[in-house]
Write a protein that holds these residues in place. Structure first.
Motif, PDB file in Angstrom:
ATOM      1  N   UNK A  62       0.766  -1.250  -0.021  1.00  0.00           N
ATOM      2  CA  UNK A  62       0.205  -0.148   0.058  1.00  0.00           C
ATOM      3  C   UNK A  62       0.947   1.342  -0.005  1.00  0.00           C
ATOM      4  N   UNK A  63       2.024   1.152  -0.628  1.00  0.00           N
ATOM      5  CA  UNK A  63       2.972   2.328  -0.604  1.00  0.00           C
ATOM      6  C   UNK A  63       3.003   3.172  -2.038  1.00  0.00           C
ATOM      7  N   UNK A  64       1.754   2.995  -2.770  1.00  0.00           N
ATOM      8  CA  UNK A  64       1.907   3.898  -3.873  1.00  0.00           C
ATOM      9  C   UNK A  64       1.363   5.211  -3.763  1.00  0.00           C
ATOM     10  N   UNK A  65       1.810   6.242  -4.049  1.00  0.00           N
ATOM     11  CA  UNK A  65       1.373   7.638  -3.655  1.00  0.00           C
ATOM     12  C   UNK A  65       0.087   8.026  -4.146  1.00  0.00           C
ATOM     13  N   UNK A  66      -0.588   7.220  -5.344  1.00  0.00           N
ATOM     14  CA  UNK A  66      -1.748   7.639  -5.705  1.00  0.00           C
ATOM     15  C   UNK A  66      -2.951   6.704  -5.055  1.00  0.00           C
ATOM     16  N   UNK A  67      -2.454   5.778  -4.242  1.00  0.00           N
ATOM     17  CA  UNK A  67      -3.360   4.918  -3.529  1.00  0.00           C
ATOM     18  C   UNK A  67      -3.304   3.626  -3.473  1.00  0.00           C
ATOM     19  N   UNK A  68      -4.519   2.929  -3.529  1.00  0.00           N
ATOM     20  CA  UNK A  68      -4.740   1.294  -3.402  1.00  0.00           C
ATOM     21  C   UNK A  68      -4.932   1.162  -5.095  1.00  0.00           C
ATOM     22  N   UNK A  95      -4.958   1.096 -15.691  1.00  0.00           N
ATOM     23  CA  UNK A  95      -5.145   1.822 -14.582  1.00  0.00           C
ATOM     24  C   UNK A  95      -3.832   1.579 -13.732  1.00  0.00           C
ATOM     25  N   UNK A  96      -3.458   0.335 -13.605  1.00  0.00           N
ATOM     26  CA  UNK A  96      -2.266  -0.108 -12.760  1.00  0.00           C
ATOM     27  C   UNK A  96      -0.863   0.521 -13.325  1.00  0.00           C
ATOM     28  N   UNK A  97      -0.864   0.592 -14.725  1.00  0.00           N
ATOM     29  CA  UNK A  97       0.076   1.472 -15.133  1.00  0.00           C
ATOM     30  C   UNK A  97       0.163   2.981 -14.652  1.00  0.00           C
ATOM     31  N   UNK A  98      -0.985   3.469 -14.780  1.00  0.00           N
ATOM     32  CA  UNK A  98      -0.997   5.166 -14.358  1.00  0.00           C
ATOM     33  C   UNK A  98      -0.915   5.105 -13.063  1.00  0.00           C
ATOM     34  N   UNK A  99      -1.126   4.242 -12.318  1.00  0.00           N
ATOM     35  CA  UNK A  99      -0.831   4.508 -10.828  1.00  0.00           C
ATOM     36  C   UNK A  99       0.557   4.392 -10.429  1.00  0.00           C
ATOM     37  N   UNK A 100       1.305   3.391 -11.191  1.00  0.00           N
ATOM     38  CA  UNK A 100       2.512   3.141 -10.831  1.00  0.00           C
ATOM     39  C   UNK A 100       3.729   3.739 -11.749  1.00  0.00           C
ATOM     40  N   UNK A 101       3.253   4.314 -12.901  1.00  0.00           N
ATOM     41  CA  UNK A 101       4.372   5.037 -13.660  1.00  0.00           C
ATOM     42  C   UNK A 101       5.357   5.863 -13.268  1.00  0.00           C
TER      43      UNK A 101
END
Length: 159
Positions: A33-39, A116-122
Motif C-alpha cells: 500500500x505504498x503507491x502515492x496515488x492510493x490502493x 490503470x495499474x500502469x497509470x498509478x505506478x508509472x
C-alpha cells in the motif's frame, strides 16, 4: 452496427484476461500500500468495471447492453520471469441477458484495469508492459460456448 433484433435473449457470459509485467519492487509497493496515488488494485478494479460499462462509447460498432454483472480479479505472481519482471494477471467476467455477447466488455474491462495499474505506478516504474490480453471463455447466444485452449473450466489459465 449489426442488426441483432431477430436474435433470442439469452444469458451471456465472457471472461477475459491481461497480464501486467512490472519490477519486483513495484509489486512489493502495491502489496504494501505504498503507491502515492492510493490502493492500486482497488482503483484498477473500479476502473475495469467502469471500462466495461463504457465499451460502446469506445468501440464504434459495439451495441450498448445492460450488464448484469462485471467481476474483476487480480492474481499476483511475485516470481520474476527471465526478464526479472513479476506480473499481475487481471481477469474480468462480464454477464448479461440479451441479444448480443459481452466479449468486448470483458476485454475492455481488463484493458482499462491494466492501464490503470500502469497509470498509478508509472512514477516508479515506466518499464511496465502488457501481454496476453485475450478472451478465455464465452457462453450464450447462437454461436454457443467458447473456451480458449489451455484454460481450465472456470476460465483461468492452466499452469
Amino acid at each position: 452496427m449489426v442488426d441483432v433484433s431477430a436474435k433470442a435473449q439469452t444469458e451471456r457470459l465472457a471472461t477475459a484476461q491481461a497480464k501486467v509485467f512490472l519490477r519486483p519492487e513495484t509489486l512489493e509497493k502495491i502489496q504494501q500500500g505504498k503507491i502515492a496515488k492510493g490502493d492500486v488494485l482497488a482503483v484498477a478494479q473500479i476502473a475495469g468495471v467502469m471500462g466495461a460499462k463504457k465499451t460502446p462509447d469506445l468501440i464504434p460498432m459495439c451495441h450498448p447492453i445492460f450488464l448484469s454483472s462485471v467481476d474483476i480479479s487480480f492474481a499476483e505472481d511475485a516470481r520474476p520471469n527471465r526478464d526479472g519482471r513479476c506480473s499481475i494477471t487481471v481477469t474480468a467476467t462480464a454477464k448479461t441477458t440479451g441479444q448480443t455477447g459481452v466479449e468486448m466488455e470483458a476485454m475492455t474491462a481488463v484493458s482499462v484495469a491494466a492501464l490503470t495499474i500502469y497509470d498509478m505506478c508509472k512514477a516508479i516504474d515506466r518499464d511496465m508492459s502488457f501481454s496476453d490480453m485475450c478472451l478465455l471463455t464465452k457462453s450464450g447466444g447462437k454461436s454457443g460456448s467458447y473456451k480458449r485452449d489451455g484454460t481450465d473450466s472456470v476460465g483461468t489459465e492452466d499452469t
